[in-house]
Each structure stands twice: as structure tokens, then as C-alpha cells.
Design an enzyme around this catalytic site. Structure first.
Site, mmCIF file in Angstrom:
data_model
loop_
_atom_site.group_PDB
_atom_site.id
_atom_site.type_symbol
_atom_site.label_atom_id
_atom_site.label_comp_id
_atom_site.label_asym_id
_atom_site.label_seq_id
_atom_site.Cartn_x
_atom_site.Cartn_y
_atom_site.Cartn_z
ATOM 1 N N HIS A 102 34.169 42.920 31.731
ATOM 2 C CA HIS A 102 34.808 43.458 33.227
ATOM 3 C C HIS A 102 35.837 44.495 32.961
ATOM 4 O O HIS A 102 36.741 44.447 33.281
ATOM 5 C CB HIS A 102 35.459 42.124 33.805
ATOM 6 C CG HIS A 102 35.237 42.160 35.395
ATOM 7 N ND1 HIS A 102 35.055 41.093 36.115
ATOM 8 C CD2 HIS A 102 35.706 43.191 36.009
ATOM 9 C CE1 HIS A 102 35.397 41.534 37.308
ATOM 10 N NE2 HIS A 102 35.417 42.917 37.276
ATOM 11 N N ARG A 128 29.448 41.241 40.235
ATOM 12 C CA ARG A 128 29.795 39.971 39.984
ATOM 13 C C ARG A 128 28.992 38.851 39.311
ATOM 14 O O ARG A 128 27.563 39.016 39.698
ATOM 15 C CB ARG A 128 30.252 39.055 41.510
ATOM 16 C CG ARG A 128 31.642 39.673 42.142
ATOM 17 C CD ARG A 128 32.805 39.356 41.336
ATOM 18 N NE ARG A 128 34.071 39.754 41.781
ATOM 19 C CZ ARG A 128 34.631 41.017 41.766
ATOM 20 N NH1 ARG A 128 34.111 41.704 40.848
ATOM 21 N NH2 ARG A 128 35.762 41.222 42.285
ATOM 22 N N GLU A 178 32.956 33.898 33.373
ATOM 23 C CA GLU A 178 33.851 34.986 32.637
ATOM 24 C C GLU A 178 35.085 34.428 32.864
ATOM 25 O O GLU A 178 36.118 34.730 31.863
ATOM 26 C CB GLU A 178 33.616 36.105 33.230
ATOM 27 C CG GLU A 178 34.180 36.534 34.786
ATOM 28 C CD GLU A 178 34.096 38.172 35.207
ATOM 29 O OE1 GLU A 178 33.193 38.536 34.917
ATOM 30 O OE2 GLU A 178 35.032 38.381 35.490
HETATM 31 P P1 NAD Z 1 31.351 47.825 49.258
HETATM 32 O O1 NAD Z 1 31.823 46.901 50.088
HETATM 33 O O2 NAD Z 1 31.801 49.185 49.675
HETATM 34 O O3 NAD Z 1 29.772 47.897 49.175
HETATM 35 C C1 NAD Z 1 28.940 46.544 49.100
HETATM 36 C C2 NAD Z 1 27.662 46.767 49.861
HETATM 37 O O4 NAD Z 1 26.800 45.973 49.697
HETATM 38 C C3 NAD Z 1 27.861 47.219 51.318
HETATM 39 O O5 NAD Z 1 26.914 48.350 51.516
HETATM 40 C C4 NAD Z 1 27.066 45.858 52.061
HETATM 41 O O6 NAD Z 1 26.445 46.032 53.260
HETATM 42 C C5 NAD Z 1 26.163 45.395 51.051
HETATM 43 N N1 NAD Z 1 25.616 44.115 51.074
HETATM 44 C C6 NAD Z 1 26.438 43.028 51.485
HETATM 45 N N2 NAD Z 1 25.653 41.775 51.542
HETATM 46 C C7 NAD Z 1 24.405 42.383 50.899
HETATM 47 C C8 NAD Z 1 23.195 41.686 50.715
HETATM 48 N N3 NAD Z 1 23.131 40.321 50.879
HETATM 49 N N4 NAD Z 1 22.099 42.382 50.240
HETATM 50 C C9 NAD Z 1 22.275 43.668 50.040
HETATM 51 N N5 NAD Z 1 23.551 44.426 50.056
HETATM 52 C C10 NAD Z 1 24.404 43.768 50.815
HETATM 53 O O7 NAD Z 1 31.820 47.419 47.820
HETATM 54 P P2 NAD Z 1 31.793 48.343 46.707
HETATM 55 O O8 NAD Z 1 33.150 48.825 46.524
HETATM 56 O O9 NAD Z 1 30.889 49.289 46.489
HETATM 57 O O10 NAD Z 1 31.910 47.179 45.533
HETATM 58 C C11 NAD Z 1 30.506 46.487 45.389
HETATM 59 C C12 NAD Z 1 31.031 45.121 44.382
HETATM 60 O O11 NAD Z 1 31.382 45.974 43.052
HETATM 61 C C13 NAD Z 1 32.309 44.638 44.857
HETATM 62 O O12 NAD Z 1 31.768 43.599 45.601
HETATM 63 C C14 NAD Z 1 32.892 43.821 43.485
HETATM 64 O O13 NAD Z 1 32.239 42.456 43.322
HETATM 65 C C15 NAD Z 1 32.227 44.751 42.373
HETATM 66 N N6 NAD Z 1 33.219 45.343 41.416
HETATM 67 C C16 NAD Z 1 32.998 45.181 40.239
HETATM 68 C C17 NAD Z 1 34.028 45.911 39.456
HETATM 69 C C18 NAD Z 1 34.195 45.802 38.069
HETATM 70 O O14 NAD Z 1 35.273 46.091 37.324
HETATM 71 N N7 NAD Z 1 33.150 45.529 37.317
HETATM 72 C C19 NAD Z 1 35.114 46.709 39.989
HETATM 73 C C20 NAD Z 1 35.132 46.922 41.637
HETATM 74 C C21 NAD Z 1 34.147 46.174 42.319
#
Ligand code: NAD
Length: 339
Positions: free
Chosen positions: A296, A235, A264
Site C-alpha cells: 500500500h 482496495r 492488509e
Molecule cells: P474517484 O472517486 O475519483 O473515482 C472513483 C471512480 O469509480 C468514479 O468515477 C466512480 O464513478 C467509479 N465507480 C464507483 N462505483 C463504481 C462501480 N460499481 N463500477 C465502476 N466504477 C465505479 O476516486 P480516485 O481518487 O480515482 O480513487 C480510486 C480508488 O483508489 C479510491 O477509492 C481508493 O480506494 C484507491 N486509492 C488507493 C491508494 C493507494 O495508495 N493504493 C491511494 C489513493 C486511492
């Protein structure tokens, strides 16, 4: 169920229509983004289906509730654009697609890193001009480098695994929950400050929360190694854009690859090629030869779009049947327990 689908692009309609043959919801496709001004378009619709840059703040949710909307279906994983407390107060359920294809985002993240680090877009531009000179295209091996992965959930774990076991990187990780399988592969969990201080490359995969807002800022960058490469496909607001610009100018940052950008919502997903872009920070970022930005698109694979459409419509079918909403955001903890 009658569903108002906001921020519709042709590919959204294609994949939702295909998945809907198994559900038969009444899908009404709308091009505008959802915000307080466009919320009245959903009057009479029990459900709205939205994407990452739709803004579901208190006024928007109140307008939706007034029009009879009972459920918000996010066709994405992140839910930072929804005021969950207000939704809960209004009795609006919020569902998302927690894991449509972590591979899509993980693979794209590594693709961006390689493209930036090995100067692939610059090389491609040169070759199109019949310029086959190699000066200025020297990259670095990924093998043996120290990479910090912030957030080792679904996407981050795939990235960490691939960098560690595939490319032979020295992988550091930071997360509030540790993944035992990754540790067995050789991934080392360290506090965030240590990760920032030791990494040559940092890739961000944690959600945007109040704790992670501007995680990469002037102060944290001050402790980073010179020439740090930063990748963000998570994000935009995880990084402070002005701090990135300052870091690039001072050479503290050796390269930045972004699929997401803090502002964005004013830019991405639209063809603005004939418009004047008023965001000076974004334009400044684009002037650096060592910055690579995509709009994105990390999620944009056929597999992911199919999975997003199927999961979203299944949630609406379950809601209609009064079944438990397995992908409800309000009901589940943001921090997943590890198995
Ligand atoms: P997820 O929930 O499986 O994993 C997120 C991880 O971050 C978890 O393990 C959580 O414990 C950890 N976390 C939470 N707070 C934290 C902190 N303060 N410090 C360190 N780690 C922390 O999510 P995911 O499916 O792996 O997705 C990750 C991110 O990717 C989503 O939140 C989303 O914003 C982003 N995303 C982007 C796209 C894109 O097209 N660019 C698509 C999907 C997801």
C-alpha cells in the site's frame, strides 16, 4: 484544535508538522491503529486523524463521541473503513482528502504493471546474483493490448489516458459515469462483464462499496480471457483472494500485481520480517512467480504527503472556524457528477 493522530509513521509526523506551521493545531501523535480498544486514547481531543486501516466501526465511533471527538479527518481518499451512518447519528463530521495526488497512484499502477509484465523484479534479483541469463524474462508489449480500466475517476482517468494516448493500448472502461474526454481519446465504455471478457489486462480504480466488493471473483474470472493480468491499487476487497489463487493455479490469471490486500490491516505498514505470518492466503500469493505485491505505497510521494497534510489540517482549521467542510464525506454524494 486538539488532534489525536492515529497510525502515525515518522513520515506522517514529518509532513503534518511541516504543514502545521500554517495552522498551529495541537497534534498528538499516536502509533497504534484506531479501533474500539484504542479509541479512549482520544478522550478530550476534538479531532482524530486516521488512515486507511484504522477501523471506525460503531463501537469505536461511540467511544470517540463519548470522549468528546467531533470530527474525524481521514488522511486518505477512501472511507470504506468508517461507518458513516453511525458517525452521522453521533454528530461526528468525517472529512477526507479526495484528491491529494491522483498522479502518485496512477503512475505507481502503471509502474506495477510494467514491473510485473516485463519481469523487472525477477531480472533485478538475477543480476544481483551475477545471473545475466534472459530465459524466463520474456514479457509482452503494452502497445496494442486491450486493457480494461474499472473506475475512471481521478486516478483511473489518468491511467486510461496514459495507456491509451501514451502506450497505444486499446482501452476499455467501466464506470457508472462516463468521461467524455476519455471517449474522445478513444477509450470505449462497456458493461463490466464485457470488459472482463475482452481485456488482456484489467486495472481496478473504483472505490470499495457493497456493489464493488469482490468484483473480481470466481464467476467473473470464469468469463475472463486466459492469462489475464490483474492490477489492483485501489482496495483489497475488490478482489476475492481465494479466487485469485485459484485463477493463478489454473493459469486463467497470467499475473497479479497488488498494492492492496483484503486482510492488509493485519500486515501492512509494519516491519514483520522477524514474525511468523499466519495469513496462509497471503503467503500462498507470495509463492507465485507471477505475483508482485507492494504494501500500500501507491500514494507515497512527497507531493502526495504534502497535499494530504495540508488538506487535512485545512479541514480542521475550517471546522474550528465554523466554515463549511468542503471535504466532508457525509455531506457529499459518493458518486461525483461529471463536469
Ligand atoms: P474517484 O472517486 O475519483 O473515482 C472513483 C471512480 O469509480 C468514479 O468515477 C466512480 O464513478 C467509479 N465507480 C464507483 N462505483 C463504481 C462501480 N460499481 N463500477 C465502476 N466504477 C465505479 O476516486 P480516485 O481518487 O480515482 O480513487 C480510486 C480508488 O483508489 C479510491 O477509492 C481508493 O480506494 C484507491 N486509492 C488507493 C491508494 C493507494 O495508495 N493504493 C491511494 C489513493 C486511492
Amino acid at each position: 484544535m486538539k488532534v489525536a493522530v492515529y497510525s502515525t509513521k515518522p513520515y506522517d509526523q514529518r509532513f503534518l508538522d511541516a504543514a502545521n506551521s500554517a495552522h498551529r493545531h495541537s497534534l498528538h501523535f499516536l502509533e497504534p491503529r484506531l479501533d474500539r480498544h484504542t479509541a479512549p486514547l482520544a478522550a478530550g481531543y476534538q479531532a482524530v486523524c486516521v488512515f486507511v486501516n484504522d477501523l471506525l466501526d460503531a463501537p469505536t465511533l461511540e467511544a470517540l463521541a463519548q470522549g468528546g471527538t467531533r470530527i474525524v479527518a481521514l488522511r486518505c481518499a477512501g472511507f470504506n473503513n468508517v461507518d458513516l451512518a453511525v458517525a452521522e447519528r453521533l454528530g461526528i463530521a468525517v472529512v477526507r482528502v479526495p484528491a491529494y495526488s491522483p498522479h502518485a497512484v496512477a503512475e505507481f499502477s502503471i509502474g506495477l504493471l510494467l514491473a510485473l509484465d516485463r519481469r523487472i523484479p525477477r531480472a533485478w534479483a538475477r543480476v544481483r546474483e551475477n545471473n545475466f541469463a534472459l530465459e524466463g524474462l520474456i514479457g509482452r508489449n503494452l502497445h496494442g493490448r486491450t486493457v480494461g480500466v474499472v473506475g475512471t475517476g481521478r486516478i483511473g482517468a489518468l491511467v486510461a489516458r496514459s495507456l491509451c494516448a501514451g502506450f497505444g493500448c486499446n482501452v476499455l472502461a467501466s464506470d457508472i459515469a462516463e468521461d467524455e474526454e476519455l471517449k474522445q481519446l478513444g477509450v470505449r465504455y462497456v458493461p463490466l462483464a464485457d470488459l472482463i471478457g475482452a481485456s488482456e489486462i484489467i486495472t481496478l480504480h473504483c472505490p470499495l462499496t457493497p456493489e464493488t466488493h469482490h468484483l473480481i471473483n470466481r464467476d467473473s474470472l470464469a468469463n475472463a480471457r486466459d492469462g489475464l493480468i490483474l492490477v489492483n491499487t485501489s482496495r483489497g476487497a475488490l478482489t476475492d483472494t481465494r479466487a485469485l489463487i485459484a485463477g493463478l493455479k489454473s493459469r486463467k490469471l497470467g499475473g497479479v500485481a497488488l498494492d492492496v490486500y483484503e486482510q492488509e490491516a493485519d500486515l501492512f505498514f509494519e516491519d514483520l520480517s522477524s514474525e511468523i505470518i499466519e495469513d496462509d492466503d497471503f503467503q500462498r500469493l507470495l509463492t507465485f512467480p507471477n505475483v508482485l505485491i507492494t504494501g500500500h505505497q501507491a500514494f507515497l510521494t512527497e507531493e502526495a504527503l504534502t497535499s494530504i497534510a495540508e488538506t487535512t489540517l485545512q479541514s480542521l482549521t475550517d471546522a474550528e472556524a465554523g466554515k463549511p467542510l468542503t471535504n466532508a464525506v457525509i455531506a457529499e454524494a459518493v458518486l461525483r457528477p461529471r463536469s
